[in-house]
Scaffold this motif. Structure first.
Motif, PDB file in Angstrom:
ATOM      1  N   SER A 179       0.761  -1.834   0.056  1.00 35.33           N
ATOM      2  CA  SER A 179      -0.166   0.396  -0.080  1.00 35.33           C
ATOM      3  C   SER A 179       0.530   1.426  -0.034  1.00 35.33           C
ATOM      4  O   SER A 179       0.389   1.917  -0.465  1.00 35.33           O
ATOM      5  N   SER A 182      -2.587  -0.526  -8.972  1.00 38.73           N
ATOM      6  CA  SER A 182      -2.561  -0.877  -8.050  1.00 38.73           C
ATOM      7  C   SER A 182      -2.069  -1.666  -7.456  1.00 38.73           C
ATOM      8  O   SER A 182      -1.214  -2.735  -7.502  1.00 38.73           O
ATOM      9  N   GLN A 183      -2.813  -1.958  -5.907  1.00 36.04           N
ATOM     10  CA  GLN A 183      -1.449  -2.890  -5.148  1.00 36.04           C
ATOM     11  C   GLN A 183      -2.044  -4.330  -5.269  1.00 36.04           C
ATOM     12  O   GLN A 183      -0.989  -5.233  -5.455  1.00 36.04           O
ATOM     13  N   ARG A 184      -3.340  -4.938  -6.448  1.00 34.49           N
ATOM     14  CA  ARG A 184      -3.231  -6.288  -6.960  1.00 34.49           C
ATOM     15  C   ARG A 184      -2.289  -6.468  -7.860  1.00 34.49           C
ATOM     16  O   ARG A 184      -1.869  -7.674  -7.932  1.00 34.49           O
ATOM     17  N   LEU A 185      -1.968  -5.806  -9.005  1.00 39.17           N
ATOM     18  CA  LEU A 185      -1.459  -5.482 -10.225  1.00 39.17           C
ATOM     19  C   LEU A 185       0.168  -6.314  -9.453  1.00 39.17           C
ATOM     20  O   LEU A 185       0.515  -6.672 -10.365  1.00 39.17           O
ATOM     21  N   GLN A 194       0.926  -7.130  -6.779  1.00 36.64           N
ATOM     22  CA  GLN A 194       0.613  -8.773  -6.059  1.00 36.64           C
ATOM     23  C   GLN A 194       0.806  -9.971  -7.279  1.00 36.64           C
ATOM     24  O   GLN A 194       1.499 -10.685  -7.525  1.00 36.64           O
ATOM     25  N   LEU A 195       0.614  -9.741  -8.635  1.00 31.76           N
ATOM     26  CA  LEU A 195       0.479 -10.031  -9.955  1.00 31.76           C
ATOM     27  C   LEU A 195       1.624 -10.367 -10.633  1.00 31.76           C
ATOM     28  O   LEU A 195       2.031 -11.714 -11.013  1.00 31.76           O
ATOM     29  N   LYS A 239       4.604 -12.258  -7.971  1.00 26.32           N
ATOM     30  CA  LYS A 239       4.029 -13.862  -8.509  1.00 26.32           C
ATOM     31  C   LYS A 239       4.315 -14.363  -9.649  1.00 26.32           C
ATOM     32  O   LYS A 239       5.136 -15.639  -9.826  1.00 26.32           O
ATOM     33  N   THR A 275       4.838 -12.490  -2.249  1.00 28.29           N
ATOM     34  CA  THR A 275       3.643 -11.418  -2.469  1.00 28.29           C
ATOM     35  C   THR A 275       4.985 -10.776  -2.150  1.00 28.29           C
ATOM     36  O   THR A 275       5.674 -10.673  -1.326  1.00 28.29           O
TER      37      THR A 275
END
Length: 308
Positions: free
Chosen positions: A150, A228-231, A233-234, A237, A250
């Motif tokens: 974040s 974004s945080q999700r991107l 993370q992806l 990984k 992560t």
């Protein structure tokens, strides 16, 4: 109450679970085993006669036998429900399970990569595209400074921002430090390593090719907006998988890796606390367990008296 009454009552209760509550056969079987375990503990006593102190003692015995706290919590829930039902069938002074709490769940140690895997993950990158340059800079910064994801995505390109914009963080390349606003609006300054600085400079050089509307975000997605945080993370990984790193990597794993590796090298828990932005030293002390695990492994592999 006859000697076989508890068995009959257990059977009747399980029938209620099957027919009225329509629990799955697997769940009913778990209830049956938990109640039979309680009956075995009761010995010559009937289940209806067990007291709060007896069941609490049995719970303590399970804990001493290193039964998983989750399993103990499930058993207590089962027994509590049984006595609640039993109180509708016969007179009970009280539910003997009420007020008995399961032991605290064991805190799982944070996952951290080995030093070699962490260095390999942040150093082996293609830089053919702007997005690949962004990846390298983000991953280096995560490992270099132990940022939360974040905090990473909230970083802006510089401190020179219009009055209407409030920056949550920025990287000072000249001073080699990152300014972030963490949990509870707590601000901190963390050093940035040389490799991360080099990766950031390479990314900033190509960043304008992705820049569109908002000029502030340091890290951009391929659409030109704040990543974004999700991107993140992806991406991290996928990168770890491409390198054959077996761990589920992560951004949080990179933060743990940063903390444990700094602690292994320095032994300075207070410094690690400051860099992570923990308000209490207690939150940082879990890394001493990781450090001890590392030291124990080295000892077992090298000390003559430890070798089998």
């Amino acid at each position: 109450m006859t000697a076989d009454a508890p068995r009959t009552e257990i059977h009747d209760y399980l029938e209620v679970l099957r027919t009225q509550r329509q629990l799955s056969p697997h769940t009913v079987e778990n209830y049956r085993l938990d109640l039979l375990e309680l009956k075995k503990f009761a010995g010559e006593f009937s289940l209806a006669s067990l007291s709060y102190h007896q069941i609490r003692r049995f719970t303590s015995q399970l804990h001493a036998q290193e039964v998983n706290p989750r399993s103990i919590a499930r058993k207590l829930s089962c027994w509590r429900g049984y006595y609640r039902w039993l109180a509708e069938q016969i007179t009970l002074p009280a539910n003997p399970v009420d007020g008995i709490k399961p032991p605290k769940k064991n805190k799982s140690l944070p996952k951290a990569l080995g030093t070699d895997d962490a260095v390999r993950l942040v150093s082996q990158h293609r830089s053919d595209t702007a997005s690949q340059c962004a990846n390298r800079a983000m991953f280096e910064l995560l490992y270099s400074s132990g940022l939360r994801v974040s905090e990473l995505v909230a970083l802006d390109i510089s401190q020179s921002i219009e009055k209407a914009h409030i920056s949550l963080g920025w990287v000072d390349l000249e001073q080699a430090e990152v300014h972030v606003t963490g949990k509870g609006n707590k601000q901190r300054i963390v050093p940035v390593g040389r490799h991360a600085i080099d990766a950031l400079l390479a990314w900033i050089a190509v960043r304008p090719t992705l820049l569109k509307a908002d000029p502030h975000p340091l890290f951009l997605s391929e659409r030109g907006s704040r990543i974004s945080q999700r991107l993140v993370q992806l991406r991290i990984k996928a990168h770890a998988q491409s390198l054959g790193i077996p761990a589920d990597v992560t951004p949080h794993v990179m933060r743990h890796s940063f903390a444990s590796h700094v602690l292994q090298s320095s032994g300075d828990l207070r410094a690690v606390q400051e860099m992570l932005g923990h308000s209490s030293i207690a939150a940082t002390q879990i890394y001493t367990s990781l450090d001890f695990q590392h030291l124990s492994k080295v000892y077992d592999q090298t000390h003559p008296r430890a070798k089998k």
